[in-house]
Design an enzyme around this catalytic site. Structure first.
Site: not given
Length: 876
Positions: A7, A80, A82, A84, A303, A305, A350
Site C-alpha cells: 500500500e 494490509d 484487513d 480494506e 499491524y 488495525r 490478528h
C-alpha cells in the site's frame, strides 16, 4: 520477475530489501479506485452493481504497476491484512485483468502482521487466494455508506437548509454526543453532606474516618440532605466516646490489562498522551511501516488495525525472558497469560498491537524516533511487557469505629500495595476522573477494642454531578461497546464530525454545535430507525456474517434498501413547517432555557408580545419572533456563519439591544479592534473625555445570543461585593481576560463554581483568605518611585517580591523572614523599578538638542518645514 504490490511507498522500500533483486515491490498508494461522487454509482435495481473510477493521481501511480507487469511471472498482492487491504488487492487484480496483463501470471495474496524480514519471507512462502468473502463485506459496507449518504443528505439540504450531510455511522456517533449534552442540560444537582472525624489512636497516630451510621440507622449518600441535618450529625458525633469495633483485613490481587487493540490504543493514547484518534493512527502507521535504525529500516510494531488481544508464543516468551532479566523471577507468573477478545463484532483474528521485538527498549529507540513516535512506542512496549507480568498484591484494611452506645459508626478504609507486580511498569488509565488514586492509603495499626480520642468533626457540602461530556477515549469506548462502526474507522468518524462543524473539541471534551443538534433531532424524528444504536450494531453483525461466509451480501443490501428507500419517499410530502415544529418541540429546553427571573423564555425581548420559535432562512435555522414583519427580532443558532442573514451586522454600525429601564439610555452591541463589546449610552458631545461604560463579551459568549438582559448584567460588572474585614477595603467581582474573579486591591482570585453576579460577601472573603494563606501574601510598604505597594508572596518557583508588573525572586540562601522593605526596594530597582520615570526627561532633553543642531544643517525644503514644528514642540 516477481511483482509485489503493497500500500505505501515506505513499506515498499523496506520489503524490497528483504526480498532481493528477483522482486519488484511497488506501492498502490492506498485505494486505487472509488465510487464516483454522483448519483447512480450504486444501482439497487441492477442487484447493486457498482461503477468504479480511478482519479488522475491514481492513474499516474498505477502506471508503474502496469509497466512492471509486462513480462512478470508472479504477482504477490501484499496489501494490509484487513478488509480494506483485501479490497485493495481485489481492485488491483480486477484492473490488471481488464487490461489483460495477468495472462500466464500466477496471482497470489500474501499477508504479514509485522514488517520484519522473517515475517515477510514466511508470508511469501505461504500464499493464498484473495478472500472473496472479505471483499463482499467491503462491497456491502461501501454500498451502504454510499446509499445513505447520497439519499439522506439531499433530504437534509431540502428540509433543513444549512445542514452539511449525514453519514450512516457518523450520524449515530453524533447522536451519542448530542444525547449526552441533553442529559447534562436537564441535570438538576442534588445537595448532600458528608461528615468526617479525626481520631488519635493509643499510639498517638492520626486516623480519619467517615460517618456511616447515625442513631442506629445506616446512612446512604443522601441521608444528610442539608446543612441542618449535617450540623445535627456533627453534634451527635461530638457527643460520643469511641472505640475500634472491628478491623477487617483482606488480601486482593490486581491483574494487568490485555495488550492493545486499535480501540484500546486510541483510548489510552488519548488519556495518557493527549493524542486524538487520528494522530494516534498516523504515528502508529509510521511505527508499523518502519524506522531507519542505523541504515536498516525495521517495522517496530505489528499491524495497528486489529480487534485481537492474542500474542504469538514467540512474543509471549520473549516478554517473559525480559521480565525475568530486568525485574526478577517473582515478576514472572507461573504460566503465560492469555487473553480473549471481549469487544462485540471482533473481526480478523490478528495479533494484538505489540513491538516486533521487546528487546528494542524505548530508551534505546529514543535517538531514532521523533517525540510522538517515542511516546507511542513506549506506551505499546510497556503495555505489552506488563500484560505478561505477575499480578499486583494488595492488603485492604477497613476499620469500624463505634460509639459507646453502638448507635454511631464511622469507617476508615485504605489499601497497601504489598507487591507491585505489573504496576512497577504500567497502570491503565481511566476515563472521566481527574485523580485516579484509587483511595490507596496507609492506615495506622489498631486493634479491636482500642479506645480512640476524638478530634475535630467536620461536615462537607456536595452536589451530584452531571454525566461528563465524551472525550475521544470515552466516545471510542462507547462506540465499541455498542458495536457501532469498526475500530479502524473511529478516527475518520471523529474527524468528519469536526470537519462538518457538528461538534467541537473543548478541553478535550466534545460539545455538540447547534447545527449538529438540529441534524440529530431531524434524523431522530424522521429517520429514527437509522440512528438507533441497535440497528447500526445489527448491520455490523450482518457485515461480519458476510465476511464469515454466513450471509449473502446482496440480500443484506436488498433488505436494507427496501425499508430505507421507503423512508426517503415518505419525506417527499414533508413540509418544512412540519420539520421546524418537530425540532422546535424537541430542542425547546436547549434553545429556550428557563430564565432566572421566572419569565417565559419564549417571549420576544424586543416587542414583548411575540413568541419565539425556530424559523428557516436561506442559510439555515434561526430563532425569530412570531410578530414578523412588525417585529424583526432574530437570534441565530450558529455563530460566525458568513452570509447568515440572522447574524447581527456589526460592521455597518452598532446594534441596538434596548434601553436601560433605570436610566433610559440605549444599550448597544458594537465591534471594536479587540472584539465585540456592549455599551450603555454614547459619548457626550460636550464632554468627549467622559467615556460611556463598556464591557467586552467573554470567550464563551456569542454575539448572536446577546440581548438587553444579558448586556445589562455584563455592564453591571465589576460590582461591589462587601468589605474585607482585615483591611476595610472593598471586595469586587467581575469578569477579566482569564474569566470570572473576585478581587481585593491587586489580589485576584479566579472563581469557577460561583457567578460574579451572585457571589456573596462571606464566600468572597473565604476565597481571598484561602489565596492569601496559600501564597502567604504580605504588603511590605510602598515603593518610593513607583508609588505602589511592594508585595512579598510565594510563587511557583519560591518566594518573590513584586511592585506592579516587576518581580524579583528571593536568593536561594535568603529566608522570607529576612526580607525588609529596604532590601525589596533595592532588588526591584535592579530589575528596573522606578527607572522609566527618571529616564524619560533625559530622553526628551536629548531630542530637543538634536533637533536644534540638525535643523539648520538641512537644506532640503521638507526639513525646513519640519523644523518649526519641532521648535514649537520644544517650546511647549
Amino acid at each position: 520477475m516477481n511483482v509485489v504490490v503493497v500500500e505505501s511507498p515506505a513499506k515498499a522500500k523496506t520489503i524490497n530489501k528483504y526480498l532481493g533483486k528477483d522482486y519488484i515491490v511497488l506501492a498502490s498508494y492506498g485505494h486505487i479506485r472509488d465510487l464516483p461522487a454522483k448519483d447512480g454509482s450504486v444501482r439497487p435495481d441492477d442487484d447493486f452493481s457498482m461503477d468504479w473510477e480511478m482519479d488522475a493521481r491514481s492513474k499516474k501511480q498505477f502506471k508503474e504497476i502496469t509497466d512492471a507487469m509486462k513480462g512478470a511471472d508472479k504477482l504477490f498482492l501484499a496489501t494490509d491484512p484487513d478488509r480494506e487491504g483485501e479490497a485493495i488487492s481485489w481492485h488491483v487484480q480486477e484492473v490488471l485483468e481488464k487490461k489483460r496483463l495477468l495472462k500466464g501470471v500466477d496471482v497470489k495474496r500474501i499477508v504479514f502482521h509485522e514488517i520484519t524480514k522473517q515475517a515477510v519471507l514466511d508470508a511469501v512462502a505461504a500464499p493464498r487466494e484473495v478472500n472473496q468473502e472479505l471483499v463482499e463485506a467491503y462491497l456491502a459496507r461501501r454500498a451502504l455508506d454510499y446509499l445513505v449518504g447520497f439519499n439522506l443528505s439531499p433530504v437534509l439540504w431540502r428540509k433543513l437548509p444549512g445542514s452539511r450531510s449525514a453519514g450512516r455511522v457518523q450520524s449515530v456517533a453524533l447522536r451519542l454526543i448530542c444525547e449526552r449534552e441533553a442529559e447534562i442540560e436537564a441535570f438538576n444537582p442534588v445537595e448532600y453532606w458528608s461528615v468526617a472525624a479525626k481520631f488519635t489512636t493509643p499510639k498517638k497516630k492520626a486516623l480519619a474516618a467517615n460517618l456511616t451510621h447515625l442513631n442506629g440507622d445506616k446512612l446512604n449518600k443522601f441521608s444528610l440532605g442539608n446543612e441542618a441535618a449535617a450540623t445535627g450529625a456533627v453534634s451527635t458525633v461530638e457527643a460520643g466516646d469511641y472505640t475500634v469495633g472491628n478491623v477487617e483485613r483482606k488480601k486482593t490481587r490486581r491483574n494487568p490489562a490485555p495488550p492493545f487493540t486499535t480501540s484500546t490504543l486510541q483510548q489510552e493514547a488519548s488519556r495518557k498522551l493527549g493524542f486524538g484518534a487520528k494522530r494516534t493512527m498516523q504515528v502508529a502507521q509510521k511505527l508499523y511501516e518502519g524506522i531507519n535504525l542505523g541504515g536498516e529500516t525495521v517495522g517496530l510494531i505489528t499491524y495497528m488495525r486489529t480487534d485481537a488481544v492474542t500474542l504469538s508464543n514467540e512474543a509471549i516468551f520473549s516478554a517473559r525472558d525480559l521480565i525475568g532479566e530486568q525485574y526478577g523471577k517473582r515478576y514472572v507468573p507461573e504460566a503465560p497469560r492469555t487473553y480473549k477478545t471481549k469487544a462485540k463484532n471482533a473481526q480478523e483474528a490478528h495479533e494484538a498491537i505489540r513491538p516486533t521485538g521487546v528487546a528494542r527498549r524505548p530508551e534505546a529507540m529514543a535517538k531514532y524516533l521523533d517525540a510522538d513516535q517515542l511516546k507511542l512506542y513506549t506506551l505499546i512496549w510497556k503495555r505489552t511487557v506488563a500484560c505478561q507480568m505477575a499480578s499486583a498484591e494488595l492488603d485492604q484494611v477497613g476499620v469500624v469505629i463505634q460509639s459507646q452506645d453502638k448507635n454511631t459508626w464511622l469507617r476508615a478504609s485504605g489499601s497497601v500495595i504489598t507487591f507491585d507486580g505489573f504496576l512497577t511498569l504500567y497502570q491503565e488509565g481511566t476515563d472521566d476522573k481527574e485523580d485516579d488514586d484509587k483511595g490507596d492509603k496507609l492506615l495506622p495499626d489498631v486493634q479491636t477494642g482500642d479506645v480512640l480520642n476524638l478530634g475535630p468533626v467536620t461536615a462537607d457540602q456536595h452536589f451530584t454531578q452531571p454525566p461528563p461530556r465524551y472525550s475521544e477515549a470515552s466516545l471510542v469506548k462507547s462506540m465499541e461497546e455498542l458495536g457501532i462502526g469498526r475500530p479502524s474507522t473511529y478516527a475518520s468518524i471523529i474527524s468528519v464530525l469536526q470537519d462538518r462543524d457538528y461538534v467541537r473539541l473543548d478541553k478535550k471534551r466534545f460539545i455538540p454545535e447547534d447545527r449538529g443538534r438540529l441534524v440529530t433531532a431531524f434524523l431522530a424524528n424522521f429517520f429514527n430507525r437509522y440512528v438507533q444504536y441497535d440497528f447500526t450494531a445489527n448491520l455490523e453483525d450482518q457485515l461480519d456474517g458476510i465476511s464469515n461466509g454466513d450471509q449473502d451480501w446482496q440480500k443484506v443490501l436488498r433488505e436494507f434498501w427496501a425499508a430505507f428507500s421507503g423512508a426517503i419517499d415518505d419525506t417527499k410530502e414533508l413540509r418544512v413547517r412540519d420539520v421546524l415544529d418537530a425540532l422546535d418541540k424537541d430542542l425547546a429546553e436547549h434553545f429556550f432555557t428557563e430564565r432566572e427571573d421566572g419569565k417565559d423564555p419564549r417571549v420576544c425581548p424586543t416587542c414583548g408580545e411575540g413568541r419565539l420559535s425556530l424559523k428557516l432562512g436561506k442559510f439555515g435555522a434561526f430563532i425569530g419572533c412570531s410578530n414578523y414583519p412588525d417585529c424583526r427580532y432574530t437570534r441565530p443558532l450558529i455563530q460566525g456563519e458568513d452570509g447568515d442573514e440572522s447574524m447581527p451586522d456589526l460592521e455597518s454600525g452598532p446594534k441596538e439591544l434596548g434601553r436601560d429601564p433605570e436610566t433610559g439610555e440605549m444599550v448597544t452591541m458594537r465591534r471594536g479592534p479587540y472584539g465585540v463589546y456592549v455599551q450603555i449610552g454614547d459619548i457626550d458631545p460636550e464632554d468627549k473625555k467622559k467615556k460611556p461604560k463598556r464591557a467586552s463579551l467573554t470567550g464563551d459568549m456569542k454575539p448572536a445570543d446577546m440581548d438587553l438582559e444579558k448586556a445589562l448584567k455584563l455592564l453591571s460588572l465589576p460590582r461591589n461585593v462587601g468589605i474585607f474585614p482585615d483591611t476595610g477595603e472593598m471586595i469586587k467581582a467581575g469578569i477579566g481576560r482569564f474569566g470570572p474573579y473576585v478581587s481585593l486591591g491587586k489580589t485576584f482570585v479566579s472563581i469557577k463554581e460561583d457567578s460574579p453576579y451572585t457571589i456573596g460577601e462571606n464566600r468572597a472573603i473565604a476565597l481571598i483568605h484561602e489565596k492569601m494563606e496559600k501564597t502567604q501574601m504580605v504588603v511590605l510598604g510602598k515603593h518610593p518611585d513607583e508609588k505602589k505597594d511592594i508585595i512579598l508572596q510565594n510563587g511557583r518557583w519560591g518566594p518573590f517580591v513584586k511592585v506592579g508588573r516587576i518581580n524579583a525572586r528571593l536568593p536561594k540562601d535568603m529566608d522570607r523572614e529576612d526580607m525588609t522593605l529596604e532590601i525589596a526596594i533595592e532588588m526591584l530597582n535592579k530589575k528596573g523599578a522606578g527607572k522609566k520615570k527618571k529616564a524619560a526627561p533625559k530622553k526628551k532633553a536629548a531630542a530637543k538638542k538634536t533637533t536644534a543642531k540638525k535643523a539648520p544643517a538641512k537644506k532640503k525644503a521638507p526639513a525646513k518645514k519640519k523644523a518649526p514644528a519641532k521648535k514649537k514642540a520644544a517650546s511647549e
